[in-house]
Write an enzyme that holds these catalytic residues in place. Structure first.
Site, PDB file in Angstrom:
ATOM      1  N   SER A 125       0.857  -1.178  -0.213  1.00  0.00           N
ATOM      2  CA  SER A 125       0.298   0.167   0.040  1.00  0.00           C
ATOM      3  C   SER A 125       1.152   1.270  -0.142  1.00  0.00           C
ATOM      4  O   SER A 125       2.015   1.628   0.608  1.00  0.00           O
ATOM      5  CB  SER A 125      -0.498   0.122   1.735  1.00  0.00           C
ATOM      6  N   TYR A 151      -1.883  -1.320  10.553  1.00  0.00           N
ATOM      7  CA  TYR A 151      -1.983  -1.939   9.506  1.00  0.00           C
ATOM      8  C   TYR A 151      -1.268  -1.525   8.623  1.00  0.00           C
ATOM      9  O   TYR A 151      -0.537  -2.083   7.812  1.00  0.00           O
ATOM     10  CB  TYR A 151      -3.187  -1.763   8.979  1.00  0.00           C
ATOM     11  N   LYS A 155       2.003  -3.863   6.323  1.00  0.00           N
ATOM     12  CA  LYS A 155       2.658  -3.386   4.761  1.00  0.00           C
ATOM     13  C   LYS A 155       3.920  -3.147   5.306  1.00  0.00           C
ATOM     14  O   LYS A 155       4.825  -4.292   3.901  1.00  0.00           O
ATOM     15  CB  LYS A 155       2.133  -2.578   4.229  1.00  0.00           C
TER      16      LYS A 155
HETATM   17  P1  NAD Z   1     -10.623  -7.621   1.078  1.00  0.00           P
HETATM   18  O1  NAD Z   1     -10.883  -7.757   2.813  1.00  0.00           O
HETATM   19  O2  NAD Z   1     -11.978  -7.649   0.782  1.00  0.00           O
HETATM   20  O3  NAD Z   1      -9.717  -9.336   0.609  1.00  0.00           O
HETATM   21  C1  NAD Z   1      -9.212  -9.981   1.519  1.00  0.00           C
HETATM   22  C2  NAD Z   1      -9.183 -10.834   1.733  1.00  0.00           C
HETATM   23  O4  NAD Z   1      -7.585 -11.493   2.201  1.00  0.00           O
HETATM   24  C3  NAD Z   1     -10.434 -11.389   2.332  1.00  0.00           C
HETATM   25  O5  NAD Z   1     -11.234 -12.274   1.251  1.00  0.00           O
HETATM   26  C4  NAD Z   1     -10.086 -12.349   3.345  1.00  0.00           C
HETATM   27  O6  NAD Z   1     -11.033 -13.347   4.260  1.00  0.00           O
HETATM   28  C5  NAD Z   1      -8.744 -12.663   3.749  1.00  0.00           C
HETATM   29  N1  NAD Z   1      -8.494 -12.831   4.573  1.00  0.00           N
HETATM   30  C6  NAD Z   1      -7.596 -12.055   5.574  1.00  0.00           C
HETATM   31  N2  NAD Z   1      -6.921 -12.813   6.549  1.00  0.00           N
HETATM   32  C7  NAD Z   1      -6.820 -14.147   5.710  1.00  0.00           C
HETATM   33  C8  NAD Z   1      -6.131 -15.295   6.493  1.00  0.00           C
HETATM   34  N3  NAD Z   1      -5.697 -15.146   7.837  1.00  0.00           N
HETATM   35  N4  NAD Z   1      -6.255 -16.246   5.588  1.00  0.00           N
HETATM   36  C9  NAD Z   1      -6.997 -16.614   5.139  1.00  0.00           C
HETATM   37  N5  NAD Z   1      -7.907 -15.560   4.599  1.00  0.00           N
HETATM   38  C10 NAD Z   1      -7.433 -13.930   4.914  1.00  0.00           C
HETATM   39  O7  NAD Z   1      -9.672  -6.974   0.683  1.00  0.00           O
HETATM   40  P2  NAD Z   1      -8.994  -5.752  -0.466  1.00  0.00           P
HETATM   41  O8  NAD Z   1      -9.634  -5.001  -0.087  1.00  0.00           O
HETATM   42  O9  NAD Z   1      -9.374  -6.641  -2.056  1.00  0.00           O
HETATM   43  O10 NAD Z   1      -7.228  -5.995  -0.465  1.00  0.00           O
HETATM   44  C11 NAD Z   1      -6.429  -7.181  -0.691  1.00  0.00           C
HETATM   45  C12 NAD Z   1      -5.368  -6.901  -0.247  1.00  0.00           C
HETATM   46  O11 NAD Z   1      -5.020  -5.386  -0.799  1.00  0.00           O
HETATM   47  C13 NAD Z   1      -4.924  -6.438   1.131  1.00  0.00           C
HETATM   48  O12 NAD Z   1      -3.614  -6.768   1.207  1.00  0.00           O
HETATM   49  C14 NAD Z   1      -5.152  -4.985   1.869  1.00  0.00           C
HETATM   50  O13 NAD Z   1      -3.907  -5.031   2.695  1.00  0.00           O
HETATM   51  C15 NAD Z   1      -3.907  -4.390   0.445  1.00  0.00           C
HETATM   52  N6  NAD Z   1      -4.720  -2.802  -0.076  1.00  0.00           N
HETATM   53  C16 NAD Z   1      -5.850  -3.088  -0.428  1.00  0.00           C
HETATM   54  C17 NAD Z   1      -6.462  -1.630  -0.268  1.00  0.00           C
HETATM   55  C18 NAD Z   1      -7.425  -0.891  -0.292  1.00  0.00           C
HETATM   56  O14 NAD Z   1      -8.155   0.056  -0.661  1.00  0.00           O
HETATM   57  N7  NAD Z   1      -8.609  -1.972  -0.602  1.00  0.00           N
HETATM   58  C19 NAD Z   1      -4.867  -0.628  -0.156  1.00  0.00           C
HETATM   59  C20 NAD Z   1      -4.104  -1.058  -0.034  1.00  0.00           C
HETATM   60  C21 NAD Z   1      -3.680  -2.512  -0.160  1.00  0.00           C
HETATM   61  C1  UD1 Z   2      -6.547   5.234   4.925  1.00  0.00           C
HETATM   62  C2  UD1 Z   2      -5.369   5.107   5.187  1.00  0.00           C
HETATM   63  C3  UD1 Z   2      -4.445   4.027   4.418  1.00  0.00           C
HETATM   64  C4  UD1 Z   2      -4.798   2.792   3.699  1.00  0.00           C
HETATM   65  C5  UD1 Z   2      -5.815   3.552   2.546  1.00  0.00           C
HETATM   66  C6  UD1 Z   2      -6.512   2.084   2.368  1.00  0.00           C
HETATM   67  C7  UD1 Z   2      -6.132   6.618   6.907  1.00  0.00           C
HETATM   68  C8  UD1 Z   2      -5.297   7.380   7.928  1.00  0.00           C
HETATM   69  N1  UD1 Z   2      -5.013   6.096   6.040  1.00  0.00           N
HETATM   70  O1  UD1 Z   2      -5.763   6.023   3.719  1.00  0.00           O
HETATM   71  O2  UD1 Z   2      -3.381   3.464   5.501  1.00  0.00           O
HETATM   72  O3  UD1 Z   2      -4.010   2.159   3.658  1.00  0.00           O
HETATM   73  O4  UD1 Z   2      -6.781   4.072   3.379  1.00  0.00           O
HETATM   74  O5  UD1 Z   2      -7.350   1.315   2.680  1.00  0.00           O
HETATM   75  O6  UD1 Z   2      -7.017   5.558   7.243  1.00  0.00           O
HETATM   76  N2  UD1 Z   2     -12.391  10.063   3.933  1.00  0.00           N
HETATM   77  C9  UD1 Z   2     -13.898  11.628   4.086  1.00  0.00           C
HETATM   78  N3  UD1 Z   2     -14.835  11.088   4.957  1.00  0.00           N
HETATM   79  C10 UD1 Z   2     -14.127   9.278   4.840  1.00  0.00           C
HETATM   80  C11 UD1 Z   2     -13.835   8.954   4.590  1.00  0.00           C
HETATM   81  C12 UD1 Z   2     -12.413   9.375   3.746  1.00  0.00           C
HETATM   82  O7  UD1 Z   2     -13.899  12.471   3.853  1.00  0.00           O
HETATM   83  O8  UD1 Z   2     -15.825   8.587   5.451  1.00  0.00           O
HETATM   84  C13 UD1 Z   2     -11.613  10.925   2.944  1.00  0.00           C
HETATM   85  C14 UD1 Z   2     -10.022  11.166   3.514  1.00  0.00           C
HETATM   86  O9  UD1 Z   2      -9.710  12.811   4.014  1.00  0.00           O
HETATM   87  C15 UD1 Z   2      -8.909  11.209   2.313  1.00  0.00           C
HETATM   88  C16 UD1 Z   2      -9.820  10.336   1.734  1.00  0.00           C
HETATM   89  O10 UD1 Z   2     -11.189  11.280   1.518  1.00  0.00           O
HETATM   90  O11 UD1 Z   2      -8.636  12.511   1.586  1.00  0.00           O
HETATM   91  C17 UD1 Z   2     -10.024   9.120   1.078  1.00  0.00           C
HETATM   92  O12 UD1 Z   2     -10.248   8.482   2.318  1.00  0.00           O
HETATM   93  P1  UD1 Z   2      -9.045   7.027   2.236  1.00  0.00           P
HETATM   94  O13 UD1 Z   2     -10.438   6.455   1.451  1.00  0.00           O
HETATM   95  O14 UD1 Z   2      -9.216   6.316   3.810  1.00  0.00           O
HETATM   96  O15 UD1 Z   2      -7.928   6.439   2.165  1.00  0.00           O
HETATM   97  P2  UD1 Z   2      -6.747   6.733   2.660  1.00  0.00           P
HETATM   98  O16 UD1 Z   2      -7.371   8.083   3.542  1.00  0.00           O
HETATM   99  O17 UD1 Z   2      -5.959   7.221   1.395  1.00  0.00           O
END
Ligand code: NAD
Ligand code: UD1
Length: 332
Positions: A125, A151, A155
């Protein structure tokens, strides 16, 4: 044909990536404990691309079950999406996050080592960059300083672990993909972000407000030094993100490669609201509240490295993401 184990494959990003992998002819098994996703996702994948992955309900923390899976199946590559991602919860229950994300990944890497699997692509991330005095983030920036939640720490730790494993084993190939802000869903509207956890990210909250499950969106601050005062992020369509994974497979080599996956363009919270309203043809109730602790004013990717080395760049816009989100919401 390569055979891939996708951990977290029933989740939001994993499921969209599987669709792109099937287009390239890969064979796929999914490992997920279904903590934050539903098994029915696999039927949606079948509806979209005519194929259904093998499924194993296994927890990353259960070493024996996972090792058994590796012993019974020969995988060429692991795509590691599984992990917990609720930032707020990670502050309240840090050990749960370290155990699941870091402990789970240690188990996975041990299983890979024991069974001769050398390739991994890891979902990292942009949060690993922490707080820096820039808005545009490239891969040369230092990581791990000023991360504001457990979290994000998990990462960073996993990234460091992968580098150490690569140092110790010349055959090991890892790609670390640093996602910016994934949004949207498959254009069919069949598949989307359907978390069981409590979201604190903007898009899942907008979706809940639109469905009336939350009364209004709280905009966290309108006094940032940005054009309209609200926070700016790099929102990447999940289908573009998924394609970045396919490009990464094709360029793997021994050692660790690191890429930002983002559009390179910032969008403010107010612009996100306007884009959603335009796509949905209805108003989204919101109110401006104070800033959220730990938030940056502005953060977007420099995606040049991925473009130059992987030949990948985004094709879809925030407008496309909103259109697809509305389709998904209408299908629920
Ligand atoms: P998600 O929660 O939809 O998918 C993650 C999956 O992992 C889920 O299906 C969950 O059941 C499974 N899981 C969690 N812990 C587990 C375990 N111990 N054993 C087996 N399965 C397990 O999340 P996503 O949005 O698809 O994210 C996927 C990856 O990308 C994650 O590692 C997340 O941290 C990373 N990521 C997501 C975002 C985002 O905003 N969605 C941003 C940056 C990084
Ligand atoms: C957040 C996490 C970051 C994580 C990322 C993806 C925090 C401080 N950071 O980042 O660690 O990697 O999500 O999972 O939680 N916002 C609103 N109202 C809301 C929600 C969000 O105004 O209810 C705004 C936030 O202030 C930001 C933008 O929307 O400016 C995006 O927010 P968000 O989706 O939470 O992502 P990040 O802040 O990038």
């Amino acid at each position: 044909m390569e055979r891939i184990l996708v951990t977290g494959g029933t989740g939001y990003i994993g499921s969209h990536t599987i669709i792109e992998l099937y287009k390239k002819g890969y064979e796929i098994d999914v490992l997920d404990n279904l903590f934050n996703s539903k098994i029915t996702v696999l039927d949606k994948i079948k509806e979209i691309c005519g194929k259904k992955p093998g499924f194993y309900k296994i927890d990353l923390c259960d070493f024996d079950a996972m090792n058994d899976l590796f012993k019974k199946n020969k995988y060429d590559l692991v795509m590691h999406f599984a992990g917990l991602k609720a930032v707020g919860e990670s502050v309240e229950k840090p050990l749960k996050y370290y155990e699941n994300n870091v402990g789970g990944t240690i188990n996975l890497l041990k299983c890979m080592q024991e069974n001769g699997v050398n390739k991994i692509i890891f979902s990292s991330s942009a949060t690993v960059y922490g707080d820096q005095s820039v808005s545009k983030f490239d891969e040369t920036l230092q990581t791990g300083v000023g991360i504001t939640n457990p979290y994000g720490e998990t990462k960073h730790i996993i990234e460091e672990m992968l580098k150490d494993v690569a140092e110790s084993d010349p055959k090991f190939e890892a790609v670390i993909l640093r996602y910016f802000n994934p949004v949207g869903n498959h254009p069919s509207g069949l598949l989307g972000e359907d978390p069981n956890d409590i979201p604190n990210n903007l898009m899942p909250i907008i979706m809940k407000v639109s469905r009336g499950e939350i009364a209004e969106l709280s905009v966290y601050g309108d006094d940032y030094p940005t054009e309209d005062g609200s926070g700016v992020r790099d929102y990447i369509h999940v289908v573009d993100l998924a394609k970045g994974h396919v490009a990464a497979i094709e360029h793997m080599k021994p050692g660790v490669l690191i890429y930002n996956l983002g559009t390179g363009k910032g969008t403010s919270v107010f612009e996100m609201i306007a884009a959603f309203e335009e796509a949905g043809k209805k108003k989204l109730p919101y109110k401006v509240v104070g800033r959220r602790a730990g938030d940056l004013a502005e953060m977007y990717a420099d995606p040049t490295k991925a473009k130059e080395e992987l030949g990948w760049e985004t094709e879809l816009t925030v407008g496309d993401a909103m259109r697809d989100t509305i389709r998904y919401l209408n299908s629920l």
